[in-house]
Design a protein around this motif. Sequence first.
Motif, short mmCIF file in Angstrom:
data_model
loop_
_atom_site.label_atom_id
_atom_site.label_comp_id
_atom_site.label_asym_id
_atom_site.label_seq_id
_atom_site.Cartn_x
_atom_site.Cartn_y
_atom_site.Cartn_z
N UNK A 171 0.70 -1.13 -0.63
CA UNK A 171 0.25 -0.06 -0.29
C UNK A 171 1.48 0.91 0.14
N UNK A 172 1.61 1.53 0.80
CA UNK A 172 2.85 2.53 1.01
C UNK A 172 3.38 2.40 -0.36
N UNK A 174 2.25 1.70 -3.86
CA UNK A 174 1.15 2.15 -4.84
C UNK A 174 0.62 2.94 -4.54
N UNK A 175 0.01 4.12 -3.26
CA UNK A 175 -0.49 4.85 -2.84
C UNK A 175 0.94 6.60 -2.81
N UNK A 176 1.88 6.07 -2.92
CA UNK A 176 3.33 6.80 -3.48
C UNK A 176 3.37 7.05 -3.84
N UNK A 177 2.92 6.67 -5.45
CA UNK A 177 2.87 6.55 -6.57
C UNK A 177 4.19 6.10 -7.19
N UNK A 178 4.76 4.87 -6.32
CA UNK A 178 5.82 3.99 -7.17
C UNK A 178 5.58 3.42 -8.33
N UNK A 179 4.64 2.75 -8.74
CA UNK A 179 4.36 2.07 -9.22
C UNK A 179 3.79 2.98 -10.75
N UNK A 180 4.31 4.41 -10.53
CA UNK A 180 4.36 5.45 -11.82
C UNK A 180 4.78 5.83 -11.81
N UNK A 181 4.94 6.69 -13.52
CA UNK A 181 6.12 8.04 -13.45
C UNK A 181 5.16 9.47 -12.36
N UNK A 182 5.52 10.50 -12.63
CA UNK A 182 5.24 11.14 -12.15
C UNK A 182 4.04 12.20 -12.93
N UNK A 183 3.01 12.37 -12.21
CA UNK A 183 2.40 12.63 -12.91
C UNK A 183 1.11 11.85 -13.42
N UNK A 184 1.44 10.20 -13.56
CA UNK A 184 0.64 9.40 -14.91
C UNK A 184 0.63 8.34 -13.21
N UNK A 185 -0.34 8.67 -12.30
CA UNK A 185 -0.94 7.96 -10.96
C UNK A 185 -2.24 8.24 -11.63
N UNK A 186 -3.34 7.43 -10.64
CA UNK A 186 -4.68 8.24 -10.77
C UNK A 186 -4.57 8.69 -10.32
#
Length: 246
Positions: A171-172, A174-186
């Motif tokens: 969860x940390x 995913x919710x921290x945006x580590x699975x996507x690039x800058x500005x690409x997260x939900x």
Amino acid sequence: MTSLALTHARFQLLETIRIPIAVFGSAFFPSAAMLAFVVPFVGDNAEYATYATVSMITFSVMTTNLFQHGVGVSEDRAQPWDPYVRTLPAGAMPRFAGRILSGLCLMAVSLVPVVLIAAFLTEATVTAAGFALAAVTTFLIAIPFILMGLAIGYSMPQKAAIVVAQVLFFPLAFLGGLMTGPGMAPGIVEDLAPYLPTGGAARLMWAAVGDFSYDFRSIAALVAWTFVLGGLAVWAYRRDEGRRFS
């Protein structure tokens, strides 16, 4: 105190190295994520590959310290050697410092496969100054996760610490945006990430290697998390000491 801290660090490193799978495990998840997601999907794009690499480095920093300190400390507390060492007149600081030093060394080892995969299998690129800044930033962002691990390790028994570390890391990430690039997260992740330790750490790493601007909200949040987690780690240590030695 310095020599005692180095002695404790050496002891911790030797104890870990004697079980090679423990060293391998800390490097497995970020390396596997690099090979499964970064290399095939964004490996040929220099900008995305660079940001993804430092995101995986942040992921590795988090997981290594959560398990090394969270699970490791709880395991040590269950051993008869730990109560004996805590009765010695040296105090807690050399042990704390030695554990942190050994954790940083193991963390550095776990980052090597990620860097090598990025260098040889992707188009990720960084200047010499950016690499140096990213290296310094890596050790800075490790601090809150070290404290998080210590808080877990000193406040929970071994079985509970393993579960909490396993439940927290995904969860940390995913919710921290580590699975996507800058500005690409939900959208919800983009709104929440700057206020989480993982999101603040990732944004510092992105700024170190690319054109991503420093986000002072996330920096302030990361500093706040560091103080909160530091307070929790000290509280957990004193609580454990009071319960078992008073």
